[in-house]
Design an enzyme around this catalytic site. Structure first.
Site, PDB file in Angstrom:
ATOM      1  N   LYS A   1       1.375   3.147 -11.370  1.00  0.00           N
ATOM      2  CA  LYS A   1       0.109   2.494 -11.053  1.00  0.00           C
ATOM      3  C   LYS A   1      -0.341   1.569 -12.181  1.00  0.00           C
ATOM      4  O   LYS A   1      -0.936   0.510 -11.940  1.00  0.00           O
ATOM      5  CB  LYS A   1      -0.965   3.541 -10.740  1.00  0.00           C
TER       6      LYS A   1
ATOM      7  N   ASN B   1       0.794  -1.223   0.000  1.00  0.00           N
ATOM      8  CA  ASN B   1       0.000   0.000   0.000  1.00  0.00           C
ATOM      9  C   ASN B   1       0.831   1.280   0.000  1.00  0.00           C
ATOM     10  O   ASN B   1       0.354   2.314  -0.459  1.00  0.00           O
ATOM     11  CB  ASN B   1      -0.906  -0.024   1.239  1.00  0.00           C
TER      12      ASN B   1
ATOM     13  N   TYR C   1       3.546   8.801 -11.799  1.00  0.00           N
ATOM     14  CA  TYR C   1       2.518   8.206 -10.944  1.00  0.00           C
ATOM     15  C   TYR C   1       1.632   7.290 -11.785  1.00  0.00           C
ATOM     16  O   TYR C   1       1.358   6.143 -11.406  1.00  0.00           O
ATOM     17  CB  TYR C   1       1.673   9.307 -10.296  1.00  0.00           C
TER      18      TYR C   1
ATOM     19  N   VAL D   1      -8.291  10.331  -2.648  1.00  0.00           N
ATOM     20  CA  VAL D   1      -8.840  10.135  -1.312  1.00  0.00           C
ATOM     21  C   VAL D   1      -8.147  11.129  -0.391  1.00  0.00           C
ATOM     22  O   VAL D   1      -6.952  11.402  -0.534  1.00  0.00           O
ATOM     23  CB  VAL D   1      -8.599   8.693  -0.811  1.00  0.00           C
TER      24      VAL D   1
END
Length: 289
Positions: free
Chosen positions: A177, A93, A173, A206
């Site tokens: 991912k 994570n 990024y 988030v």
């Protein structure tokens, strides 16, 4: 949604804050035990202490871990095994927001500036670090028997909707991912018959400490943030006795979907893609069909 079995153990990178911390809290509430693997040793230790004090027993340990350092993660996994004997779930994570990899584009000043080495910190943490976690998870699962939920172990990676969608401000990024999602889909196929599942959760933005709070202000104003509880609900779907494997569960605000694999020209490419797996396994000395 499937709960975990009481006493099952979860190794979570980046668990001292954000999604990782929320995951640890969720799993402890279901009777689980957690390893808080985080570079912020002070925050990790404080969080573990809070969890243990509330439980009245050792249900959490914090280990200072730089996920980009292989030896750090090996030591963390070993300490986790020494403490709790097995690891049922691994959550890869830990991640960071985009670090500019090149200076801003400016032709007027370009010739007066030296060529610079790109800053690959985003890829180092978001891709290499997660792959180190995954490599240790899969080898740990291989070395332990089937657990109470019927699996040797489960690997869940944190990705992002930017795994599928480009971002002109976040090329590294997005690249990292996207790498996580394609790794997940490939590994899930390999381990499908081995009592191991591999999945990913891919939220849009988030509200977490991954970036300065000022970044989130316009998103809050326009209600464009994804709800943490909804994100946790997607992780939950992979746990316990769930047989889901190879899925990318995605969240954007109130929307949840299983993001499909790219099938454009799949039929034309599948014979060659399948054959390369067969031939490479022969070269690797792997008996997988």
């Amino acid at each position: 949604m499937p709960p975990i079995s009481r006493g099952e153990v979860s190794y979570i990178t980046g668990a001292a804050s954000g999604i990782g911390r929320a995951l640890a809290t969720l799993l402890i509430a279901q009777g689980g035990r957690v390893i808080i693997a985080d570079l912020n040793s002070e925050a990790g230790a404080e969080f573990a202490s809070e969890l243990n004090k509330k439980a009245g027993s050792i249900i959490a340990i914090a280990i200072k871990t730089d996920t980009t350092v292989w030896e750090d993660q090996v030591a963390a996994f070993q300490q986790a095994k020494n403490t709790f004997e097995r690891i049922d779930y691994v959550f890869a994570n830990a991640g960071i927001a985009e670090h500019p990899w090149l200076p801003p584009f400016d032709p007027e000043t370009a010739t007066s500036r030296p060529l610079v080495k790109p800053d690959l910190a985003t890829v180092d943490i978001n891709l290499t670090g997660q792959l180190y976690t995954a490599a240790l998870a899969l080898q740990t699962f291989e070395r332990q028997e089937i657990g109470p939920s019927g699996f040797r172990g489960k690997l869940i990676l944190t990705a992002s909707v930017f795994a599928y969608y480009p971002s002109r401000a976040m090329p590294l990024y997005a690249a990292s991912k996207a790498g996580i999602i394609n790794f997940m889909r490939s590994a899930a196929q390999y381990y499908a018959s081995k009592n191991i599942t591999v999945n990913a959760v891919a939220p849009n933005l988030v509200d977490t400490p991954i970036a300065p709070d000022v970044l989130f202000v316009p998103f809050r104003e326009r209600k464009l943030l994804s709800d943490m509880q909804l994100v946790l609900d997607q992780f939950q779907k992979f746990l316990g006795g769930s047989t889901i494997n190879g899925q990318a569960l995605s969240i954007s605000q109130d929307n949840v979907w299983v993001h499909p694999a790219d099938t454009h020209m799949f039929e034309e490419n599948d014979p060659a893609c399948e054959l390369i797996s067969v031939e490479l396994f022969k070269l690797f000395g792997d008996n997988t069909l």
